[in-house]
Design a protein around this motif. Structure first.
Motif, PDB file in Angstrom:
ATOM      1  N   ARG A 105     -10.441   0.912   5.451  1.00 22.98           N
ATOM      2  CA  ARG A 105      -9.385   1.891   5.255  1.00 22.98           C
ATOM      3  C   ARG A 105      -9.945   3.027   4.423  1.00 22.98           C
ATOM      4  NH1 ARG A 105      -6.691  -3.275   2.909  1.00 22.98           N
ATOM      5  NH2 ARG A 105      -8.559  -2.902   1.704  1.00 22.98           N
ATOM      6  N   GLY A 113      -3.217   0.421   7.251  1.00 30.09           N
ATOM      7  CA  GLY A 113      -3.582  -0.292   6.029  1.00 30.09           C
ATOM      8  C   GLY A 113      -3.896  -1.753   6.240  1.00 30.09           C
ATOM      9  N   ARG A 124       0.800  -1.219   0.000  1.00 26.94           N
ATOM     10  CA  ARG A 124       0.000   0.000   0.000  1.00 26.94           C
ATOM     11  C   ARG A 124       0.838   1.278   0.000  1.00 26.94           C
ATOM     12  NH1 ARG A 124      -5.400  -0.544   1.145  1.00 26.94           N
ATOM     13  NH2 ARG A 124      -5.472   1.322   2.424  1.00 26.94           N
ATOM     14  N   GLU A 148      -6.473 -10.464  -7.627  1.00 27.99           N
ATOM     15  CA  GLU A 148      -6.206 -11.446  -6.580  1.00 27.99           C
ATOM     16  C   GLU A 148      -5.186 -12.514  -6.987  1.00 27.99           C
ATOM     17  OE1 GLU A 148      -9.845 -12.367  -4.862  1.00 27.99           O
ATOM     18  OE2 GLU A 148      -8.934 -12.931  -2.947  1.00 27.99           O
ATOM     19  N   SER A 160     -12.367   1.404   1.611  1.00 29.44           N
ATOM     20  CA  SER A 160     -12.213   0.054   1.064  1.00 29.44           C
ATOM     21  C   SER A 160     -12.242  -0.951   2.212  1.00 29.44           C
ATOM     22  CB  SER A 160     -10.914  -0.071   0.277  1.00 29.44           C
ATOM     23  OG  SER A 160      -9.814  -0.103   1.151  1.00 29.44           O
ATOM     24  N   LEU A 161     -12.548  -2.181   1.866  1.00 26.20           N
ATOM     25  CA  LEU A 161     -12.751  -3.206   2.892  1.00 26.20           C
ATOM     26  C   LEU A 161     -11.992  -4.481   2.556  1.00 26.20           C
ATOM     27  CD1 LEU A 161     -14.287  -4.668   5.247  1.00 26.20           C
ATOM     28  CD2 LEU A 161     -16.090  -5.139   3.609  1.00 26.20           C
ATOM     29  N   ARG A 196      -2.345  -8.204  -0.098  1.00 27.19           N
ATOM     30  CA  ARG A 196      -3.800  -8.253   0.007  1.00 27.19           C
ATOM     31  C   ARG A 196      -4.380  -6.842   0.125  1.00 27.19           C
ATOM     32  NH1 ARG A 196      -7.786 -11.941   1.058  1.00 27.19           N
ATOM     33  NH2 ARG A 196      -9.574 -11.011   2.073  1.00 27.19           N
ATOM     34  N   GLY A 197      -3.577  -5.972   0.749  1.00 23.84           N
ATOM     35  CA  GLY A 197      -4.026  -4.597   0.916  1.00 23.84           C
ATOM     36  C   GLY A 197      -4.334  -3.919  -0.412  1.00 23.84           C
ATOM     37  N   VAL A 239      -8.634   8.961  -3.540  1.00 23.76           N
ATOM     38  CA  VAL A 239      -8.551   8.440  -4.893  1.00 23.76           C
ATOM     39  C   VAL A 239      -8.790   9.568  -5.875  1.00 23.76           C
ATOM     40  CG1 VAL A 239      -9.709   6.946  -6.536  1.00 23.76           C
ATOM     41  CG2 VAL A 239      -9.283   6.139  -4.210  1.00 23.76           C
ATOM     42  N   GLU A 253      -9.224   5.892   1.723  1.00 26.59           N
ATOM     43  CA  GLU A 253      -8.223   6.100   0.689  1.00 26.59           C
ATOM     44  C   GLU A 253      -8.612   7.307  -0.149  1.00 26.59           C
ATOM     45  OE1 GLU A 253      -8.668   2.368  -1.181  1.00 26.59           O
ATOM     46  OE2 GLU A 253      -7.346   1.333   0.206  1.00 26.59           O
ATOM     47  N   THR A 297      -7.660  -5.555  -2.075  1.00 27.61           N
ATOM     48  CA  THR A 297      -8.923  -5.137  -1.470  1.00 27.61           C
ATOM     49  C   THR A 297      -9.068  -3.616  -1.413  1.00 27.61           C
ATOM     50  OG1 THR A 297      -7.891  -5.258   0.693  1.00 27.61           O
ATOM     51  CG2 THR A 297      -9.060  -7.213  -0.050  1.00 27.61           C
ATOM     52  N   SER A 298      -8.153  -2.890  -2.046  1.00 23.77           N
ATOM     53  CA  SER A 298      -8.215  -1.428  -1.981  1.00 23.77           C
ATOM     54  C   SER A 298      -9.222  -0.885  -2.979  1.00 23.77           C
ATOM     55  CB  SER A 298      -6.844  -0.839  -2.315  1.00 23.77           C
ATOM     56  OG  SER A 298      -6.595  -1.016  -3.697  1.00 23.77           O
ATOM     57  N   SER A 299      -9.470   0.401  -2.888  1.00 20.45           N
ATOM     58  CA  SER A 299     -10.325   1.027  -3.899  1.00 20.45           C
ATOM     59  C   SER A 299      -9.483   1.877  -4.847  1.00 20.45           C
ATOM     60  CB  SER A 299     -11.404   1.881  -3.215  1.00 20.45           C
ATOM     61  OG  SER A 299     -10.810   2.778  -2.304  1.00 20.45           O
ATOM     62  N   TYR A 300      -8.176   1.595  -4.907  1.00 20.84           N
ATOM     63  CA  TYR A 300      -7.291   2.336  -5.814  1.00 20.84           C
ATOM     64  C   TYR A 300      -7.822   2.255  -7.237  1.00 20.84           C
ATOM     65  CZ  TYR A 300      -3.801   1.914  -2.048  1.00 20.84           C
ATOM     66  OH  TYR A 300      -3.137   1.952  -0.857  1.00 20.84           O
ATOM     67  N   GLN A 301      -7.692   3.384  -7.924  1.00 20.18           N
ATOM     68  CA  GLN A 301      -8.092   3.411  -9.325  1.00 20.18           C
ATOM     69  C   GLN A 301      -6.826   3.284 -10.170  1.00 20.18           C
ATOM     70  OE1 GLN A 301     -11.678   4.598 -10.004  1.00 20.18           O
ATOM     71  NE2 GLN A 301     -11.725   3.921  -7.882  1.00 20.18           N
TER      72      GLN A 301
END
Lengths: 499, 566
Positions: free
Chosen positions: B517, B512, A364, A412, B532-533, A393-394, B521, B519, A397-401
């Protein structure tokens, strides 16, 4: 006509109850009493009447057939006893009229047959596992009973000659196969017809003269999708039973007192050489051992089981082993191929991060600019001759674009750690990875671990050989340059970064 | 069995038991034991790999003199085999900074109490499970573990059974939902919901290793004695709640319990609140630099005053224990397991008494009546609370009382010598405590003023270094259901689900490695904060189901977190 028990003395209630003929009414009275005066004696009286009515009621319901003794195979027996109970249930019973035209009485049975399922020209592991177990069982069998009987592998497909040879190496004495272009993929009807034909010893003299018996003594199938399908069909075709999804097998004698099996009540009979088929019930909370035993006037052979893949170990193949390979001969009718496989797909195998010289893993720490971070990681991967990119895993499961061109690396299938892949490369480089214990177990066996992190307190430092305190956005390009130019060895770079 | 079963319908199609009990905690165990005692064929379904592996509680189980059943009645030898130390001494510490005023609460604690033992749930529930399995096996049933019941089976709109992740549906004449605070059955039946945070408490707890002899020395106990300490005051800033410390055989249970709405309003991190307690100077007499935490856990606690269901049944389903909101938390008294035991046993008796009655709701109605008549419901939802709370919790009243207490007059009133004598009395009156409105006044202001006025100053050095959240998660045991997350965030905007980042006991801002968390974006040039989960570290407390916009289920049987202490 309902009775309000509150209007009656217990004495009067008893008399009134005798006029109640309906169970529902009696129950309603009981509840009225309970919510009303709730007299003990009155409750008793009403309950007595309910019991009496229930007894009447139950006489009209046929006794349940409670045949849970853990024996199967006596389908005939079951359907007979159910005939009475279900005489008027208005349902179709297509099996009722079935005549056991091929069922044998006092037939001869020998050998343990194993259906060896193939996929894309290779034996499935479960096929090898069953051959290994069959070998073990029949060796013990020879020791226990003094009869040398064979392990027979049978295969159906479009090019099985080599696979049949392979079956010998995995423990079969005989391997019989049927090849046909149309059999490349599993089709229930022709596979069933061929298997039953083989088992009965039908076909040309050349293909059957190695055996002298009516049907196999035992049959094993894999409890795969196709194997489950085939096992039920073949065992039905041979008019025997099936214990599906078994997790253990052994052969020993058993004493039975069930009159269906012994022929007369009160007598015990010993059955020997019985295949004991253990299977999990309730998803493995309990185990039942299934036996498939002959009736006095009708045989239940072969004793058949399907085996859960992974139950037994894959044996070591012995290429020197000798055995008989037989090509089976039979006319296949066109109508068996009415079902046609028009389309199929191979599922993605995913990404295998193991077996590389170097694994670069991103965590992350790339949060500030996920796309750039991913690009920098990929640059470093490319700089090595044999490297792969993993992620924590971070990130999964992130919402990074991520931008389109690197998005696929954030899936995954590249995850390293307890719930992802476990890697042990000679060199592991972790960039922006904090080092949670779930991640640690996925990389612990790596020879050399280099980590890059802005936080000198990060847990990963505890199990890194080299720790570079710094921003991965600055360190990764330098590392890539160093590897590409070959001017600075990595270790020196790592040491330098620690200053 | 002389019971005749209906022919046809779903009951003919599926496996049928006369009674199904979902969950093998104290409520489910009590129900199953009574059902078996009535010779009723009973199947118990437990989602943990062993009963207790999914359970956390503060850790005291009471046996009330006024209760129709105690756990020792139902399970002889329970205290010796399954419980830790008895609570023989009970104290509350009011804290303001370094000043502490201790009040002995033993009188209140002993009111209506036959006995009270500290327990650890893994040990206790697994012991219960083996007893329940013995008892129910004798009547044709048993306990199945690793099975998660995920909902109700209905026929023509009527509940007739349960559905599971692992097994085919099972029908029953009587269904006991003892599936805990996040009961999926109670929700499916429409009896409970994930309503407002003000109806819930959240507790977090650390189980701390300590040699039995050391426990005796540090707490001044004999081997067969135990103590309960409670903590309140400004220790937790303005978050409404308190702390506890209970002595077990060879461990301590140290935890904090807060109003969930207050946690959200103050944006407090539960693990930091626990750390505030662990590192307070007062604690240094009991725990020191050899602090070794075995397990970190969390759970939601329903506030029975607000949510205990007055008619906890629908069709042939009844709710027992936490599933029905039966957790009594009034002031310093926290009683849950004992009420679950009573309710479970009464539910079983209610079924027996109405057995044979054609109306499927007859057992539920009878159970409701029995909860009332036994006085259980009155304890869970006291009338006097319902009378005072509309006034007491009204914002204006709170402000006024707070104002009075902070004013010289108010403080003087509490600070005068008379009050000093009355204070222990007031705390020890079950009636007065029951009337305390759930506002900051009772939890923070009042104890803080008491401490200011009456407290002595504590100057001890506390050398405890609590583990980081990352270490706590790392020490927990998980059987992750890879690729099958049991929680989904429906709206990942900060406004909808941001509260989970701090309220979740295994998440934190700028961490993290937790579940939730936040974030930042950048999408098409505009920056936004998203949540995010990752469900891997989840301890299944249910907090995020209430404070965030999620779709929340338990993991499949045997999956997810496995508590070793509980």
């Amino acid at each position: 006509m309902t009775i309000d028990p509150d209007d009656h003395t217990v004495e009067a209630l008893r008399e009134a109850l005798d006029t109640v003929e309906d169970l529902e009414t009696a129950r309603a009275i009981l509840e009225a009493e309970q919510t009303g005066k709730d007299r003990k004696t009155a409750n008793e009286a009403i309950r007595k009447r309910i019991d009496a009515l229930e007894e009447d009621d139950s006489e009209t319901v046929a006794a349940e057939d409670d045949d849970s003794a853990g024996e199967s195979g006596d389908d005939e027996d079951e359907s007979e006893s159910e005939d009475e109970a279900e005489a008027d249930d208005g349902l179709d019973h297509p099996t009722r009229d079935k005549k056991h035209v091929r069922a044998l009485n006092d037939g001869t049975y020998r050998d343990m047959w194993v259906f060896c399922e193939t996929q894309q020209g290779e034996l499935l592991d479960v096929s090898k596992e069953m051959l290994g177990k069959a070998r073990e069982l029949m060796d013990q069998y020879a020791e226990d009973y003094g009869d040398e009987e064979d392990v027979v592998a049978f295969l159906v497909g479009d090019d099985c000659t080599d696979l049949a040879e392979e079956c010998i190496a995995y423990g079969a004495d005989v391997a019989i196969y049927h090849d046909d272009d149309r059999l490349e993929r599993f089709l229930a009807t022709p596979y069933t017809r061929i298997s039953a034909h083989m088992a009965r010893g039908q076909g040309t003299v050349e293909s059957t003269d190695w055996r002298e018996y009516d049907e196999p003594r035992y049959t094993l199938f894999p409890a795969t999708n196709n194997g489950r399908d085939l096992s039920a069909l073949v065992q039905a075709e041979l008019d025997s039973g099936l214990a599906s999804d078994c997790s253990d097998l052994y052969i020993e004698e058993t004493e039975i007192s069930n009159p269906v099996k012994t022929g007369e009540p009160g007598v015990k009979k010993m059955f020997d050489r019985v295949l004991h088929m253990k299977r999990p019930d309730f998803s493995g909370f309990e185990y039942s051992t299934i036996l498939c035993l002959d009736n006095p006037d009708r045989d239940f052979h072969p004793q058949g089981a399907s085996v859960i893949p992974g139950t037994f170990d894959v044996p070591e193949p012995d290429p020197e082993r000798e055995g008989l390979v037989v090509e089976h001969d039979m006319e296949l009718e066109d109508e068996w191929f009415a079902a046609e496989v028009t389309e199929y797909d191979t599922l993605e195998a995913g990404v295998d991060l193991t077996g590389h010289e170097v694994v670069v893993c991103l965590g992350r720490g790339i949060a500030d600019d996920p796309t750039l971070g991913m690009e920098l990681g990929l640059d470093l991967v490319d700089a090595f001759e044999d490297a792969a990119l993993g992620i924590t895993r971070g990130i999964v499961t992130s919402s990074y674009q991520f931008d389109g061109h690197v998005e696929r690396y954030a899936k995954e299938e590249r995850q390293i750690g307890e719930t992802g892949q476990v890697v042990a490369p000679p060199l592991y480089i972790a960039a922006g990875v904090s080092g949670a214990v779930q991640h640690k177990v996925g990389i612990d066996e790596s020879d050399t671990i280099i980590s890059i992190n802005t936080d000198p307190e990060a847990t990963i430092r505890d199990f890194s050989d080299y720790f570079i305190e710094g921003d991965l956005f600055e360190v990764l390009p330098k590392l890539t340059d160093a590897v590409t130019s070959g001017e600075i060895p990595i270790e020196a770079m790592a040491d330098g970064g620690e200053d | 069995m002389t019971q005749t079963k209906p022919v046809g319908g779903l009951e003919g199609e599926y496996e049928h038991y006369e009674a199904i009990v979902v969950g093998c905690g104290p409520g489910g165990a009590a129900a199953a034991a009574r059902l078996a005692a009535h010779d009723i064929e009973t199947l118990v379904l437990e989602r943990g790999t062993e009963a207790g592996s999914k359970n956390v509680s503060g850790g005291l189980i009471y046996a009330e003199e006024s209760a129709p059943y105690t756990i020792e009645d139902l399970f002889p030898n329970f205290r010796a085999a399954a419980a830790e130390r008895p609570v023989t001494d009970y104290q509350i510490h009011n804290i303001a900074g370094n000043k502490v005023k201790t009040v002995d609460l033993t009188d209140l604690h002993e009111h209506d109490t036959e006995w009270c033992d500290a327990v650890l749930r893994r040990h206790m529930d697994s012991w219960l499970e083996s007893r329940v399995h013995e008892l129910t096996s004798e009547t044709g049933g048993g306990v199945l573990t690793d099975v998660r019941v995920n909902g109700l089976l209905r026929e023509n709109g009527q509940i007739v059974g349960v559905t599971c992740d692992e097994l085919d549906p099972i029908t029953a004449d009587f269904i006991v939902a003892a599936d805990g605070v996040n009961s999926e059955l109670a929700r499916d039946a429409g009896l409970m919901d994930w309503a407002a945070p003000e109806e819930w408490f959240q507790g977090v707890k650390a189980v701390v290793e300590m040699d039995p002899q050391e426990i005796n020395d540090r707490f001044g106990l004999e081997p067969d004695e135990g103590i309960a300490h409670l903590f309140s005051g400004d220790l937790f800033e303005d978050v409404r709640g308190g702390g506890f410390l209970y002595t077990n055989e060879d461990t301590l249970s140290i935890g904090t319990v807060f109003h969930l709405d207050s946690l959200v309003a103050e944006q407090a991190e539960p693990h930091e609140l626990l750390d505030a307690l662990l590192t307070h100077p007062l604690m240094s007499q009991w725990i020191g630099d050899d602090y070794h935490e075995l397990e970190y856990g969390a759970k939601l606690v329903p506030d029975s005053k607000k949510v205990a269901h007055r008619e906890p049944y629908r069709d042939r389903l009844v709710l027992v224990g936490d599933a029905g909101g039966q957790m009594q938390a009034q002031g310093p008294i926290i009683k849950g397991m004992n009420h679950a035991v009573t309710a479970g046993a009464l539910a079983a008796d209610a079924y027996m008494l109405t057995r044979g009655n054609a109306d499927p709701e007859a057992p539920g109605r009878r159970y409701t009546t029995m909860l009332e008549q036994s006085g259980t419901m009155a304890k869970l939802r006291p009338r006097r609370y319902e009378l005072t709370s509309p006034v007491g919790e009204h914002g204006l009243v709170t402000r006024v009382t707070e104002g009075v207490l902070d004013s010289p007059v108010g403080s003087l009133a509490i600070g005068n010598p008379l009050a000093k004598r009355l204070l222990p009395k007031a705390y020890n009156s079950p009636f007065l405590v029951g009337m305390l409105p759930d506002t900051q006044t009772g939890y923070t202001t009042l104890p803080a003023i008491i401490a200011e006025q009456h407290g002595r100053t504590v100057h001890w050095e506390n050398e405890v270094e609590p583990p980081s959240l990352e270490e706590r998660i790392g020490d927990l045991t998980y059987n992750t259901d890879v690729g099958n997350p049991h929680i989904r965030v429906l709206d990942n905007s900060e406004a909808a689900s941001g509260a989970a980042v701090y309220a979740c006991p295994v998440s934190a801002e700028d961490f993290g490695g937790g579940c939730y968390r936040s974030e930042t974006v950048t999408t098409n040039g505009s920056e936004e904060t998203l949540v995010s989960l990752d469900t891997q570290p989840c301890v299944e407390c249910g907090t995020c189901a209430i404070v965030a916009d999620t779709e929340w289920e338990h993991p499949r049987g045997g999956k997810g977190v496995e508590f070793r202490q509980g």
